[in-house]
Every structure is written in C-alpha cells, then in structure tokens.
Design an enzyme around this catalytic site. Structure first.
Site, PDB file in Angstrom:
ATOM      1  CG  ASP A  21       0.139 -18.988  16.112  1.00 21.08           C
ATOM      2  OD1 ASP A  21       1.160 -19.581  16.137  1.00 21.08           O
ATOM      3  OD2 ASP A  21      -0.896 -19.816  15.728  1.00 21.08           O
ATOM      4  CB  SER A  22       1.456 -18.984  11.841  1.00 18.86           C
ATOM      5  OG  SER A  22       1.245 -20.015  12.550  1.00 18.86           O
ATOM      6  CE1 TYR A  53       3.599 -16.586   9.659  1.00 19.22           C
ATOM      7  CE2 TYR A  53       4.381 -16.180  11.756  1.00 19.22           C
ATOM      8  CZ  TYR A  53       3.833 -15.838  10.830  1.00 19.22           C
ATOM      9  OH  TYR A  53       3.402 -14.396  10.777  1.00 19.22           O
ATOM     10  N   GLY A  54       5.374 -22.890   9.524  1.00 16.47           N
ATOM     11  CA  GLY A  54       6.297 -24.261   9.588  1.00 16.47           C
ATOM     12  C   GLY A  54       6.981 -24.495   8.288  1.00 16.47           C
ATOM     13  CB  CYS A  84       4.260 -18.860  16.283  1.00 17.82           C
ATOM     14  SG  CYS A  84       4.510 -19.846  14.866  1.00 17.82           S
ATOM     15  CB  CYS A 197       3.665 -27.534  17.311  1.00 15.56           C
ATOM     16  SG  CYS A 197       2.414 -27.010  15.740  1.00 15.56           S
ATOM     17  CB  THR A 198       0.239 -23.117  18.375  1.00 18.17           C
ATOM     18  OG1 THR A 198       0.489 -23.510  16.830  1.00 18.17           O
ATOM     19  CG2 THR A 198       1.309 -22.219  18.742  1.00 18.17           C
ATOM     20  CG  HIS A 199      -2.056 -26.382  15.440  1.00 16.73           C
ATOM     21  ND1 HIS A 199      -1.108 -25.309  15.405  1.00 16.73           N
ATOM     22  CD2 HIS A 199      -2.736 -26.469  14.379  1.00 16.73           C
ATOM     23  CE1 HIS A 199      -1.624 -24.546  14.376  1.00 16.73           C
ATOM     24  NE2 HIS A 199      -2.684 -25.233  13.770  1.00 16.73           N
TER      25      HIS A 199
HETATM   26  N1  DGL Z   1       2.021 -22.083  15.035  1.00 13.67           N
HETATM   27  C1  DGL Z   1       2.898 -22.932  14.376  1.00 13.67           C
HETATM   28  C2  DGL Z   1       3.942 -23.238  15.325  1.00 13.67           C
HETATM   29  O1  DGL Z   1       3.863 -23.284  16.533  1.00 13.67           O
HETATM   30  C3  DGL Z   1       2.186 -24.111  13.951  1.00 13.67           C
HETATM   31  C4  DGL Z   1       1.583 -23.750  12.465  1.00 13.67           C
HETATM   32  C5  DGL Z   1       2.232 -22.885  11.504  1.00 13.67           C
HETATM   33  O2  DGL Z   1       3.101 -24.091  10.751  1.00 13.67           O
HETATM   34  O3  DGL Z   1       2.234 -22.082  11.066  1.00 13.67           O
HETATM   35  O4  DGL Z   1       5.108 -23.782  15.080  1.00 13.67           O
END
Ligand code: DGL
Length: 285
Positions: A21-22, A53-54, A84, A197-199
């Site tokens: 993941d990022s 990464y977004g 991610c 999104c992961t969060h």
């Molecule tokens: N992990 C990213 C996603 O699921 C979210 C955080 C980021 O922007 O890096 O898109």
C-alpha cells in the site's frame, strides 16, 4: 513410521502473502486477510516515503509498485495483493506483467467489481475514493465491461484519507466532512456506496449513520477489504497453496515501511486493530 518429505506444493504453501500500500492504511486490508486466513504469514510493505498515492501520477505509482514487487519477490511471496486502490487503479496490469509466473497478483478492485455486478445489476451505485482512483476511471471501465447495467456515480473525496490519518474518524468534525461530501448531487439516488480507499472502513459507521439519518435502509455501504480477503482465500485453497496450521503458533508477520516515523507506528493499531512493530526498509536510498 517413516516421515515423508515435504512436497513441492507444501513448500510453496509455506511462502508468505505480500501486501502493499502507499502507507499504513492498507493495514485494513491486511487485517481482513489475517482474519480470513489466520495461518498465513504476511509481508506488508507501506510506501510511507511516497504517501499519498492518491495525488500521484500513474507513471510515478507504477515505478514505486515495480520496486516494491521486487522486494516482495525477494521475500518469496506466493501471492502479491495490491491493497491500495490508487495503486490497483494505476499499476495492476503492469505489476501482473512484471511479476509473471513468480507469484499470483491480486488487486483490491476486481473482487468488489464482481460483487457489484452480481448484486446491483441495473441499479445506481456510488463510489468514493482518491483523485487518482476516481480520475483513472478504472472502476467504471471494469463495471461497464460486465455489461450488467450498473450505473456508477463516482466522487473524489481527497480529504477523507488525511482526515482519518489525523485521528478524525468518529467525531462531529469527521461527520460534517463526510456529510458535505455525501450531500454532493453526484451521489444522489444511489442504492449502494463503494468505499474505494484503504482508509474508509474506519469511517464506515459514520457513513452508514449518514444514510440511516436520511434514507433508512436504502443505501448499503460496501467495504472491499473483506471481499478481496475472501478472493485470496479461495485462490489459495483452489490452488492448494493455503498455509498449514503451525501447531497453534501465530504466524510471524513482517511490516515494512519505506520511511519510519513514530506516528506511523502509533497509527497501526487504528488500521490493523492491534499495534504492530514497523520495520524501516529504505527501498529508495
Ligand atoms: N491507500 C490509498 C488508496 O487506497 C489512500 C491513501 C493514499 O492516497 O495514498 O487509494
């Protein structure tokens, strides 16, 4: 009784699952995998040096992803899961080609797309995610390819990931920000909302509360992490690659980050459900 030698299949099954993941948000996906497959050893890599990464270009994310896969292949991962959504949207095809037959590559998008196609044919479905994920249009392309008449309405919600990272996921400030995004006309009339999104699993209760308050029982909130974990489990079982139980001993996971800070480590509890020790692996030095 003579002991038989471990078969090649058993050796392959003992190899770990790589997840990247990022940053540490992908620990929500790792947690779902650990719950679905408690005997599997996980090697997690969070590219905290390049977070988020977004907001990155596809080319940048592809370059990071390839380098991370080199590390996961050196760790003999049998399967690489791109946790991610932004990286799954930007780099899945390239990573799959790059990894070739050395490991199975799974992204976090395809399993939930299949579920949406099966359960929401002919119905309007919303999606929220980073700018990278939404602007890539990958979800829409994949859903349209299924030809099930799902009408996807996507909205970039870039503030949400940093909001969660700052600890705002269960208070009135996060509720207000969530409401101001979900009030957007782009999402009106949807019957399900996909959390791309992961969060976002951390704010799922607040998102559900938002819809309960406005249209009780009308909008289902879909978390792809459990769906992708089930896909990984099915793949490993079908290919006889599931790790054997290790006499009650918990598998020794490793959690690497490309840039270590105490605050990342403190946030692991939030995303993984328990604190984990992060190891600094400076891939870019
Ligand atoms: N992990 C990213 C996603 O699921 C979210 C955080 C980021 O922007 O890096 O898109």
């Amino acid at each position: 009784m003579p002991h038989s030698l471990p078969s090649a299949a058993t050796d392959a099954a003992r190899r770990p699952i790589g997840i990247f993941d990022s940053g540490i948000g992908g620990l929500t996906v790792a947690r779902a995998v650990a719950r679905a497959l408690p005997h599997e050893r996980l090697v997690y890599f969070g590219d905290t040096a390049h977070l988020p990464y977004g907001d990155k270009s596809q080319a940048a994310i592809q370059a990071y992803a390839v380098k991370i896969c080199d590390l996961l292949l050196r760790q003999h991962c049998k399967l690489i899961l791109i946790a991610c959504h932004s990286a799954s949207a930007a780099a899945y095809e390239l990573v799959r080609e790059y990894v070739g037959s050395k490991a199975q590559v799974v992204n976090v998008i395809d399993p939930i797309v299949q579920l949406v196609g099966a359960e929401y044919a002919g119905r309007p479905v919303g999606l929220i995610g980073t700018k990278q994920t939404v602007n890539s249009n990958v979800y829409k392309k994949k859903i349209d390819e299924l030809d099930r008449g799902v009408d996807l309405h996507s909205l970039a919600t870039p503030l949400l990931a940093s909001m969660v990272e700052e600890g705002f996921y269960d208070n009135s400030i996060s509720a207000d920000i969530i409401a101001s995004y979900l009030d957007n006309p782009a999402l009106s009339g949807i019957e399900a909302l996909l959390l791309a999104c992961t969060h976002y699993p951390l704010i799922q209760p607040q998102i559900e509360a938002y819809y309960q308050g406005r249209a009780p029982g009308r909008v289902a909130v879909l978390d792809p992490s459990n769906v992708v974990a089930a896909t990984v489990r099915d793949y490993l079982h079908t290919h006889e690659l599931a790790a054997p139980a290790a006499n009650g001993a918990a598998p020794a996971h490793h959690f690497y980050v490309s840039d270590f800070t105490r605050s990342f480590e403190e946030s692991t509890r939030l995303f993984f459900g328990q604190a984990v020790q992060l190891e600094h692996y400076p891939l870019w030095e």
